[in-house]
Scaffold this motif. Structure first.
Motif, short mmCIF file in Angstrom:
data_model
loop_
_atom_site.label_atom_id
_atom_site.label_comp_id
_atom_site.label_asym_id
_atom_site.label_seq_id
_atom_site.Cartn_x
_atom_site.Cartn_y
_atom_site.Cartn_z
N GLU A 21 31.01 -30.08 -58.71
CA GLU A 21 31.86 -29.62 -57.61
C GLU A 21 33.35 -29.69 -57.89
O GLU A 21 34.16 -29.17 -57.13
CB GLU A 21 31.53 -30.41 -56.34
N PHE A 22 33.76 -30.35 -58.97
CA PHE A 22 35.18 -30.42 -59.34
C PHE A 22 35.28 -29.95 -60.79
O PHE A 22 34.82 -30.63 -61.71
CB PHE A 22 35.69 -31.85 -59.19
N VAL A 23 35.88 -28.77 -61.02
CA VAL A 23 35.86 -28.12 -62.33
C VAL A 23 37.27 -27.72 -62.73
O VAL A 23 38.07 -27.28 -61.91
CB VAL A 23 34.97 -26.86 -62.30
N ARG A 24 37.56 -27.83 -64.05
CA ARG A 24 38.83 -27.36 -64.60
C ARG A 24 38.56 -26.07 -65.36
O ARG A 24 37.72 -26.02 -66.26
CB ARG A 24 39.37 -28.42 -65.57
N VAL A 25 39.24 -24.99 -65.00
CA VAL A 25 39.13 -23.70 -65.69
C VAL A 25 40.54 -23.17 -65.94
O VAL A 25 41.52 -23.75 -65.48
CB VAL A 25 38.32 -22.66 -64.87
N TRP A 26 40.64 -22.06 -66.65
CA TRP A 26 41.93 -21.44 -66.89
C TRP A 26 41.91 -20.04 -66.29
O TRP A 26 41.00 -19.25 -66.54
CB TRP A 26 42.21 -21.34 -68.38
N ILE A 27 42.93 -19.74 -65.51
CA ILE A 27 43.12 -18.40 -64.97
C ILE A 27 44.52 -17.96 -65.36
O ILE A 27 45.50 -18.64 -65.03
CB ILE A 27 42.94 -18.36 -63.44
N SER A 28 44.63 -16.86 -66.08
CA SER A 28 45.90 -16.34 -66.60
C SER A 28 46.64 -17.37 -67.44
O SER A 28 47.85 -17.48 -67.38
CB SER A 28 46.80 -15.87 -65.45
N GLY A 29 45.90 -18.16 -68.22
CA GLY A 29 46.51 -19.15 -69.09
C GLY A 29 46.94 -20.42 -68.39
O GLY A 29 47.45 -21.33 -69.02
N GLU A 30 46.77 -20.50 -67.09
CA GLU A 30 47.14 -21.69 -66.32
C GLU A 30 45.91 -22.52 -66.03
O GLU A 30 44.87 -21.98 -65.64
CB GLU A 30 47.79 -21.27 -65.00
N GLU A 31 46.02 -23.81 -66.19
CA GLU A 31 44.91 -24.70 -65.86
C GLU A 31 44.73 -24.72 -64.34
O GLU A 31 45.66 -24.95 -63.59
CB GLU A 31 45.20 -26.10 -66.39
#
Length: 99
Positions: A83-93
């Motif tokens: 339920e708590f995830v780190r991803v990258w969108i447009s190079g931003e964490e």
């Protein structure tokens, strides 16, 4: 004359062995070793999510959001990592928090 040709001190050993590595090969090998070390280096994070892996992880993460849409991609990452995830969108964490 025959004894001169059989004498091992008569030959220059460097002329018998061809150059094994050209001059340009050494910097390429050093660069490849450096990139391999960078690729294998992972900073341990307490937050789950896809790995960085020399910038490939952020590209895959961003591509998944573009391809699946925000809602479906968030559901995918929540099923995969919790339920708590780190991803990258447009190079931003970016952190996805859901329950």
């Amino acid at each position: 004359m025959v004894l001169e040709t059989l004498n091992p001190m008569h030959y220059n050993i460097t002329s018998l062995v061809p150059d094994a590595m050209p001059v340009a090969t050494v910097p390429i090998l050093i660069l490849m070793c450096f990139l391999f070390l960078m690729w294998n280096h992972e900073e341990t994070s307490s937050i789950p999510g896809p790995g960085y892996c020399m910038g490939i992880g952020p590209l895959i993460s961003h591509g998944r959001f573009l391809w699946m849409g925000v809602g479906n991609a968030c559901n995918y990452y929540n099923r995969t990592y919790g339920e708590f995830v780190r991803v990258w969108i447009s190079g931003e964490e970016t952190f996805i928090i859901s329950k």
